[in-house]
Design a protein around this motif. Structure first.
Motif, PDB file in Angstrom:
ATOM      1  N   GLY A 180       0.838  -1.188   0.000  1.00 51.79           N
ATOM      2  CA  GLY A 180       0.000   0.000   0.000  1.00 51.79           C
ATOM      3  C   GLY A 180       0.876   1.243   0.000  1.00 51.79           C
ATOM      4  O   GLY A 180       2.012   1.212   0.470  1.00 51.79           O
ATOM      5  N   ILE A 181       0.356   2.328  -0.526  1.00 53.87           N
ATOM      6  CA  ILE A 181       1.096   3.588  -0.530  1.00 53.87           C
ATOM      7  C   ILE A 181       0.260   4.605   0.231  1.00 53.87           C
ATOM      8  O   ILE A 181      -0.694   5.168  -0.297  1.00 53.87           O
ATOM      9  CB  ILE A 181       1.405   4.059  -1.966  1.00 53.87           C
ATOM     10  N   ASN A 182       0.642   4.772   1.508  1.00 52.52           N
ATOM     11  CA  ASN A 182      -0.090   5.670   2.390  1.00 52.52           C
ATOM     12  C   ASN A 182       0.774   6.782   2.966  1.00 52.52           C
ATOM     13  O   ASN A 182       0.252   7.718   3.557  1.00 52.52           O
ATOM     14  CB  ASN A 182      -0.703   4.871   3.552  1.00 52.52           C
ATOM     15  N   THR A 183       2.077   6.656   2.824  1.00 50.92           N
ATOM     16  CA  THR A 183       2.999   7.633   3.389  1.00 50.92           C
ATOM     17  C   THR A 183       4.082   7.951   2.362  1.00 50.92           C
ATOM     18  O   THR A 183       4.271   7.185   1.405  1.00 50.92           O
ATOM     19  CB  THR A 183       3.684   7.077   4.658  1.00 50.92           C
ATOM     20  N   PRO A 184       4.824   9.021   2.562  1.00 48.40           N
ATOM     21  CA  PRO A 184       5.953   9.292   1.667  1.00 48.40           C
ATOM     22  C   PRO A 184       6.972   8.142   1.663  1.00 48.40           C
ATOM     23  O   PRO A 184       7.567   7.839   0.634  1.00 48.40           O
ATOM     24  CB  PRO A 184       6.567  10.575   2.242  1.00 48.40           C
ATOM     25  N   GLN A 244       9.420   3.446  -1.212  1.00 48.88           N
ATOM     26  CA  GLN A 244       9.596   2.000  -1.357  1.00 48.88           C
ATOM     27  C   GLN A 244       9.049   1.530  -2.706  1.00 48.88           C
ATOM     28  O   GLN A 244       9.687   0.732  -3.399  1.00 48.88           O
ATOM     29  CB  GLN A 244       8.907   1.251  -0.221  1.00 48.88           C
ATOM     30  N   ALA A 245       7.881   2.017  -3.103  1.00 47.77           N
ATOM     31  CA  ALA A 245       7.286   1.642  -4.385  1.00 47.77           C
ATOM     32  C   ALA A 245       8.181   2.089  -5.548  1.00 47.77           C
ATOM     33  O   ALA A 245       8.370   1.348  -6.521  1.00 47.77           O
ATOM     34  CB  ALA A 245       5.891   2.241  -4.522  1.00 47.77           C
TER      35      ALA A 245
END
Length: 155
Positions: A121-125, A130-131
């Motif tokens: 998931g991408i919820n933070t900077p 990481q992505a």
């Protein structure tokens, strides 16, 4: 970050398995924050429990729901009408459809993937960073293979 290969495999396994639903799962060393896959004695999927609703034993499970599903629409749409907000958060969970299908005697399959990077998931900077790293590695590997095929790399 799902790959085309994973999506194609999901569709193929769903169609070949004659399932009402095929879901993607992955095993994580630290599954904190994710819904856990519940399995019966024979290894069949029997449900998904969200982290906030899981008991201490369920929280020990390492196989998590990736949130990627392939449903047979003939079963999905009637089940959606049965979903109610009967959980600690008072929310409507799509994962409740899995429990409904199982109670109806429908087959639910899980397709376990090895690369947890496909479902982050991408919820933070920090998550975004990481992505970006994962994508850069993929591009680098892809560029390397293309150069090798074209004869640009010598061993």
């Amino acid at each position: 970050l799902l790959t085309t290969e994973t999506i194609k495999r999901l569709i193929r396994e769903h169609e070949e398995g004659s399932a009402a639903c095929t879901l993607v799962s992955v095993c994580l060393p630290d599954p904190t924050g994710y819904g856990r896959i519940l399995r019966g004695e024979n290894g069949e999927v029997r449900g998904i429990v969200e982290e906030t609703d899981a008991d201490p034993e369920e929280k020990k499970l390492k196989e998590i729901n990736a949130g990627v599903y392939c449903f047979s629409s003939e079963y999905l749409f009637p089940c959606l009408r049965l979903v109610k907000p009967h959980n600690r958060k008072g929310e409507y969970y799509l994962t409740d459809v899995i429990d409904i299908l199982v109670r109806q005697g429908r087959r639910v399959k899980s397709m376990i993937i090895e690369d947890a990077g496909e479902i982050i998931g991408i919820n933070t900077p920090q998550d975004l960073l990481q992505a970006e790293r994962i994508l850069a590695r993929r591009r680098g590997a892809g560029q390397f293979m293309e150069m090798e095929r074209a004869g640009g790399l010598k061993r």
